[in-house]
Design an enzyme around this catalytic site. Structure first.
Site, mmCIF file in Angstrom:
data_model
loop_
_atom_site.group_PDB
_atom_site.id
_atom_site.type_symbol
_atom_site.label_atom_id
_atom_site.label_comp_id
_atom_site.label_asym_id
_atom_site.label_seq_id
_atom_site.Cartn_x
_atom_site.Cartn_y
_atom_site.Cartn_z
ATOM 1 N N LYS A 113 25.874 16.823 68.111
ATOM 2 C CA LYS A 113 25.338 18.174 68.322
ATOM 3 C C LYS A 113 26.191 18.924 69.332
ATOM 4 O O LYS A 113 26.365 18.463 70.469
ATOM 5 C CB LYS A 113 23.919 18.075 68.899
ATOM 6 C CG LYS A 113 22.827 18.136 67.852
ATOM 7 C CD LYS A 113 21.498 17.845 68.507
ATOM 8 C CE LYS A 113 20.512 18.956 68.310
ATOM 9 N NZ LYS A 113 19.206 18.625 68.891
HETATM 10 C C1 E4P Z 1 16.288 20.254 67.508
HETATM 11 O O1 E4P Z 1 17.401 19.860 67.250
HETATM 12 C C2 E4P Z 1 15.960 20.969 68.740
HETATM 13 O O2 E4P Z 1 16.483 20.295 69.823
HETATM 14 C C3 E4P Z 1 14.486 21.208 68.882
HETATM 15 O O3 E4P Z 1 13.924 21.477 67.628
HETATM 16 C C4 E4P Z 1 14.124 22.243 69.918
HETATM 17 O O4 E4P Z 1 12.769 22.569 69.860
HETATM 18 P P1 E4P Z 1 11.994 23.376 71.009
HETATM 19 O O5 E4P Z 1 12.351 24.815 70.896
HETATM 20 O O6 E4P Z 1 10.555 23.142 70.720
HETATM 21 O O7 E4P Z 1 12.463 22.796 72.326
#
Ligand code: E4P
Length: 294
Positions: A113
């Site tokens: 990522k």
């Molecule tokens: C996924 O890859 C993200 O890290 C995650 O969905 C973030 O979600 P949030 O906005 O609830 O922190």
């Protein structure tokens, strides 16, 4: 147990292998997993290390992160485990790439990522040239998604783009519109980027992701349990999404913009206030587990 598996792959959004195991028992499968520094900081074993007065060095935190993803990796299917590099506003593409190369060797099904910033996209571009699978996170606009498409062109694996639905909803914009717009924009493309709907906060987000037919959705345990409680109901042909925040207020729609994805990724506007905020939050959560320098 889910008998009618949807076309959209389901990933667990979390940082605790026990949660993954629980969801695998509930659904009968888990296609993949996404992690991030905030979720890892909440991992119960990391919490108990910190609560017992231990402090972690950056190296120890990396070891803990590796242990967590190694436990999750064999439980999930081919959507893989997304592992996030550490990136603040001074981290260069080369530094992100070095981390990505190391993390990619941790498990056989890793996706790395990178944040949707200039340096993050440069790191992603170099990664796909080296055969590293990528997931571009903190995506909040259609032009960022166009840049992702352009930067990862030629990737031999599908690249993921993660539009963050809930965080747009939080500020009154209809986050699912962004998902829909990216889907429309990618439709005539070569299919090398998969949409991974992220920041999913409720059952409606999940059902609409299925209805739109996005390739992947990453979902917190709580929402998957709510879905299980409804016997894994799928959206019918009459499903209509009503954009509203948690207090029931309507959300502003995000209009579709026509964009030419054949342009170079540097030509797109990739700045977004929520990407900046997201990085600040990840850095703070990452540092919350670390030994403070005196
Ligand atoms: C996924 O890859 C993200 O890290 C995650 O969905 C973030 O979600 P949030 O906005 O609830 O922190």
């Amino acid at each position: 147990m889910l008998t009618n598996k949807p076309k959209t792959k389901i990933l667990v959004d979390g940082g605790d292998p026990e949660e993954t195991r629980r969801i695998k028992n509930l659904l009968g499968f888990v296609d993949g997993q996404t992690t991030n520094p905030s979720l890892i900081a909440k991992n119960p074993e990391i919490r108990s290390l910190l609560d017992s007065g231990q402090v972690l060095s950056a190296e120890q935190e990396k070891d803990e992160y590796r242990k967590i993803v190694r436990r999750i990796s064999p439980m999930v299917g081919d959507a893989g485990v997304s592992i996030e590099v550490f990136a603040d506003f001074t981290t260069t593409a080369q530094q992100m790439l070095s981390q990505g190369e190391e993390m990619f060797s941790w498990i056989p099904n890793a996706y790395i990522k990178y944040p949707c910033t200039h340096e993050g996209l440069r790191a992603a571009q170099m990664s796909v040239q080296r055969g590293i699978r990528v997931n571009i996170t903190l995506c909040f606009s259609q032009s960022q998604a166009a840049a992702v498409y352009s930067a990862t062109r030629g990737s031999k694996h599908p690249a993921y783009v993660s539009p963050f639905v809930g965080r747009l909803d939080d500020r009154g914009e209809d986050g699912m519109d962004l998902v829909k717009n990216i889907k429309q924009m990618y439709e005539p493309g070569d299919g090398h980027v998969y949409i991974l709907a992220a920041s999913i906060r409720n059952l409606n987000h999940l059902l609409y992701s299925f209805a739109l037919g996005v390739e992947l959705v990453t979902v917190p345990t709580k929402v998957l349990e709510q879905w299980a409680a409804k016997n894994f109901a799928m959206p019918g042909s009459d499903f209509s999404y009503k954009p509203a925040n948690s207090s029931g207020h309507a959300l502003r729609s995000i209009p579709y913009q026509t964009m030419d994805m054949s342009h170079s990724w540097e030509s797109f506007d990739i700045s977004h206030e929520l990407t900046t905020k997201g990085i600040e939050q990840f850095v703070a959560d990452y540092q919350s587990t670390l030994r403070r320098s005196a």
